[in-house]
Design an enzyme around this catalytic site. Structure first.
Site, PDB file in Angstrom:
ATOM      1  N   GLU A 167       0.832  -1.216   0.000  1.00 50.70           N
ATOM      2  CA  GLU A 167       0.000   0.000   0.000  1.00 50.70           C
ATOM      3  C   GLU A 167       0.866   1.266   0.000  1.00 50.70           C
ATOM      4  O   GLU A 167       0.879   2.048   0.945  1.00 50.70           O
ATOM      5  CB  GLU A 167      -0.968  -0.021   1.185  1.00 50.70           C
ATOM      6  CG  GLU A 167      -1.968  -1.156   1.098  1.00 50.70           C
ATOM      7  CD  GLU A 167      -3.082  -1.124   2.120  1.00 50.70           C
ATOM      8  OE1 GLU A 167      -4.199  -1.570   1.805  1.00 50.70           O
ATOM      9  OE2 GLU A 167      -2.830  -0.652   3.247  1.00 50.70           O
ATOM     10  N   GLU A 272      -6.288  -7.036  -1.967  1.00 52.45           N
ATOM     11  CA  GLU A 272      -6.836  -7.072  -0.606  1.00 52.45           C
ATOM     12  C   GLU A 272      -8.298  -6.660  -0.656  1.00 52.45           C
ATOM     13  O   GLU A 272      -8.640  -5.609  -1.219  1.00 52.45           O
ATOM     14  CB  GLU A 272      -6.097  -6.114   0.330  1.00 52.45           C
ATOM     15  CG  GLU A 272      -4.716  -6.523   0.732  1.00 52.45           C
ATOM     16  CD  GLU A 272      -4.154  -5.637   1.847  1.00 52.45           C
ATOM     17  OE1 GLU A 272      -4.951  -5.074   2.630  1.00 52.45           O
ATOM     18  OE2 GLU A 272      -2.922  -5.504   1.920  1.00 52.45           O
TER      19      GLU A 272
END
Length: 373
Positions: A167, A272
């Site tokens: 991320e 995710e």
């Protein structure tokens, strides 16, 4: 004639040995569409005595084998550099990679490039690199990435996909690799570190595909545009999508994905995601999701609602234009609150109602989506 007979016999024996050797290897398939899970928590959950149950309420003996039988074809595992508790280190990753290979699954390596959790709000530089400047850190991340991949290649478990940072919306290895600050945007260090990491990976494992991971789908177009314009060599745009953080208007999100798929040449994977099967709880740890307004209005927090959400994710990726959708990974389907003694004693989980197993450790109906083509 005898010599001819013995020569034929030797040839047959060699062929037989080679055949047996091949038969002893797992049947590694080639996957065009990934239906995956991040199973990084699983060894810890298993070590605490949790026994998951299948759709028939029977104990699961081998969780990897069971999940493969349901259709899971890639396993994502996170790697930390030197966590003080010894969590998620290279030996841990190697063990999980072997389990995935034994079932014929592919393996996705998730480099955090930190000693702990890395995400848009936290990208702590590992302690061993803390005093380095950008030049020495660039060399360190290249060498480290290469060494990790060499270890995995040596045990014959090269990752199908390698994720360069976790991320990384605001860069990684802060403060040197941070993109946004009070003085504005600075992409240079992040790009330099990312390119070095990719180089290290490909030196050891040239067949591995490179993923760059952005949390959320909104804003991802600008992020990847910056990488592409600076000649970052990557194959997959990896995205996180959690409705309570990344917009619960799923029709809007699907349109954003379609637009992104036409703007970039890389494949797209939601690496995710998760959705609750209830808003109740099984321990005294505050859950991340517990309010109606965190949900997609048409998808209730029920087993059926969780299943419908995963069906939508499956179809969104499967139906992206030009076959741009590479697949999806469910994050922490196994992170249940596990009982350690009496029924009142539990090891808490803030994710318990987002797992793919209910509070009795039974498989939820959302797992049926993994059986789809």
């Amino acid at each position: 004639m005898k010599k001819c007979f013995y020569l034929i016999l030797i040839i047959l024996l060699v062929i037989s040995c080679n055949t047996n050797d091949n038969d002893s290897q797992p049947n590694q398939e080639s996957f065009d569409f990934y239906k995956g899970m991040d199973l990084s928590f699983l060894p810890e959950i298993e070590s605490n005595g949790v026994v998951f149950k299948d759709e028939n309420n029977q104990n699961i003996i081998d969780n990897y084998a069971y999940l493969k039988s349901r259709g899971v074809n890639i396993v994502r595992i996170r790697l930390w550099i030197n966590n003080t508790s010894g969590l998620y280190n290279l030996n841990f990753v190697k063990d999980q990679a072997l389990k995935a290979k034994a079932q014929g699954m592919d393996f996705l390596l998730d480099f955090h490039y930190s000693d702990t959790w890395a995400d848009p709000g936290s990208q702590d530089t590992p302690s061993v690199w803390a005093t380095q400047n950008i030049t020495s850190m660039t060399e360190s991340i290249k060498n480290y990435s290469q060494n990790v991949l060499q270890e995995l290649v040596l045990q014959n478990t090269p990752p199908a996909i390698v994720q360069i940072g976790n991320e990384t919306n605001n860069g990684m290895l802060w403060p040197l690799g941070q993109i946004y600050s009070s003085s504005g945007e600075n992409w240079d260090n992040y790009i330099q570190l990312t390119k070095a990491a990719i180089e290290g990976v490909l030196l050891a494992s040239p067949e591995s595909q490179i993923m760059i991971h952005h949390a959320g789908i909104e804003g991802a177009d600008y992020f990847y545009e910056q990488l592409i314009s600076r000649n970052v060599n990557f194959d997959i745009a990896g995205l996180s999508y959690y409705p309570w953080w990344h917009n619960n208007d799923i029709d809007f999100i699907e349109n954003q994905l379609i637009t992104l798929s036409s703007d970039i040449s890389q494949k797209i994977m939601i690496v995710e995601t998760a959705y609750p099967f209830t808003l109740n709880w099984d321990d005294n740890t505050n859950n991340i999701v517990g309010l109606q307004n965190q949900l997609i209005s048409t998808y209730p927090a029920t087993p059926a609602g969780q299943r419908t959400f995963m069906l939508r994710i499956h179809n969104m990726l499967k139906n992206l234009p030009n076959d741009k959708g590479l697949g999806y990974c469910y994050w922490a389907p196994d992170w249940v609150a596990h009982h350690t003694g009496s029924s009142s004693q539990t090891s808490g989980s803030s994710w318990e109602n987002l797992a793919l197993f209910n509070f009795n450790y039974e498989a939820n109906t959302a797992l049926e989506i993994y059986e789809l083509d």
